[in-house]
Design an enzyme around this catalytic site. Structure first.
Site, mmCIF file in Angstrom:
data_model
loop_
_atom_site.group_PDB
_atom_site.id
_atom_site.type_symbol
_atom_site.label_atom_id
_atom_site.label_comp_id
_atom_site.label_asym_id
_atom_site.label_seq_id
_atom_site.Cartn_x
_atom_site.Cartn_y
_atom_site.Cartn_z
ATOM 1 N N LYS A 32 -11.784 -1.712 -6.153
ATOM 2 C CA LYS A 32 -12.637 -0.523 -6.211
ATOM 3 C C LYS A 32 -11.878 0.677 -6.751
ATOM 4 O O LYS A 32 -12.464 1.638 -7.206
ATOM 5 C CB LYS A 32 -13.173 -0.213 -4.813
ATOM 6 N N LYS A 59 -5.910 -7.865 -9.181
ATOM 7 C CA LYS A 59 -7.099 -8.119 -8.368
ATOM 8 C C LYS A 59 -8.247 -7.192 -8.764
ATOM 9 O O LYS A 59 -8.008 -6.035 -9.099
ATOM 10 C CB LYS A 59 -6.760 -7.847 -6.894
ATOM 11 N N LYS A 63 0.813 -1.217 0.000
ATOM 12 C CA LYS A 63 0.000 0.000 0.000
ATOM 13 C C LYS A 63 0.841 1.259 0.000
ATOM 14 O O LYS A 63 0.431 2.285 -0.526
ATOM 15 C CB LYS A 63 -0.935 0.028 1.227
#
Ligand code: TRP
Length: 344
Positions: free
Chosen positions: A209, A206, A114
């Protein structure tokens, strides 16, 4: 010592819920309610480890709650609540920050992924995110944690924290009559097909969103037309479907669509290929559209209905929070005694 079996899991209220959230997490929660005492938490405190617009956060917290109910979780049978209403989560997380080692947190791949190169600028909360997750689980002394593959490392860290707490405070735990261990060592429950749903545009990424293309994902609130369009446009290759699973290995997009079909239908990839091996994608995609619309259409419709009644949603969360807090308060009292904090 044997601990009572209990399930805990959390879902972050960030952005649109999509097929990946459904197949990887929420759909797996539903059958567990028949067998276990279950607690499902909308983890709004985890969400703010990265910036969230306040009005959006309120909205998505209600949306995740609506999704839980629309997918079939019964708010009377299970405890459904949002994390920030039970202050004990933050309290226990602090104790766990003092149990967990910096070296353990440095190994967390999600934090590394991240933050990338911009680690200096990440919030401290993002770094200690796994301590809060351990607190979520252990506040209820949960034994089983249904999660997707990507959260396995965090559940393992929760075990390490539980174990170190049990060891460090062993004399205090024993002298207070809690036996050898105060916390259970929680286990990840990773079940079934398609715990990892990939992007419809790129089978190596993946479903997410944050992908700029809405065609990369199926949102839980997409209507039948949108679902059909996205599946028809999904990336494939020119070959017909293989007859056996091995044939999917070098074909990530085919593998993903077959995996989605299998998960929605509750069967294995091999069974899907028994039916569709040799078929062209046009045929398979039509079948997948029908299946996806049949399974997801009613969920989306119910979610849309529920979010129009925030008073009801907030009542579910208030009721769940009260029930959760009753358990959490008992754990926290015991933890304070074990650690040596004075309380009245
Ligand atoms: N970290 C989890 C995720 O992003 C969400 C989560 C928070 C969670 N607390 C939890 C999952 C406790 C299981 C148990 O998906």
């Amino acid at each position: 010592m044997a601990f009572k079996e209990r399930v805990f899991s959390g879902v972050q209220p960030t952005g649109n819920l999509h097929l990946g959230n459904y197949l990887g997490a929420i759909s797996k929660f539903v059958p567990l309610q028949e067998k276990y005492d279950c607690i499902y938490c909308v983890v709004d405190m985890h969400a703010i480890t990265v910036w969230q617009d306040p009005a959006e956060l309120t909205k998505t917290t209600r949306e995740v709650t609506a999704a839980f109910i629309a997918c079939g979780l019964d708010p009377d049978k299970n405890i459904i609540f949002n994390q920030s209403q039970v202050a004990e989560h933050a309290e226990l997380a602090w104790v766990f920050n003092c149990v967990a080692r910096i070296g353990w947190l440095n190994r967390m791949t999600q934090f590394k992924e991240k933050t990338g190169k911009d680690r200096e600028n990440a919030s401290v909360g993002l770094y200690v995110y796994p301590s809060l997750m351990a607190a979520d689980i252990l506040l209820y002394r949960a034994t089983h944690v249904p999660v997707g593959e990507d959260q396995k490392q965090h559940v393992e860290l929760s075990r390490d924290i539980a174990q170190k707490f049990n060891n460090d405070f062993a004399p205090s735990i024993q002298s207070r009559g809690y036996g050898d261990a105060f916390f259970p060592l929680p286990e990840p429950l990773i079940q079934g097909q398609a715990t990892r749903v990939m992007s419809l545009r790129d089978g190596s990424k993946k479903m997410s969103k944050s992908d700029p293309s809405d065609y990369s994902r199926i949102n839980l609130t997409d209507d039948a037309d949108a679902i059909a369009q996205k599946i028809r446009k999904a990336k494939t290759d020119p070959e017909p479907l293989p007859g056996e699973e091995k044939g999917l290995e070098p074909r990530p997009e085919a593998d993903n669509l077959v995996g989605i079909y299998a998960a929605l239908q509750g069967i294995s990839r091999a069974e899907v290929l028994k039916e569709f091996g040799g078929a062209q994608f046009s045929t398979f995609k039509s079948a997948l559209v029908d299946l996806a619309v049949a399974k997801l259409g009613p969920i989306g419709a119910e979610m849309k209905k529920l979010v129009q009644d925030p008073v009801y949603i907030d009542k579910v969360l208030a009721n769940g929070s009260e029930r959760a807090q009753a358990i959490a308060a008992d754990t926290m009292k015991a933890v304070k005694d074990i650690v040596g904090f004075i309380r009245h």
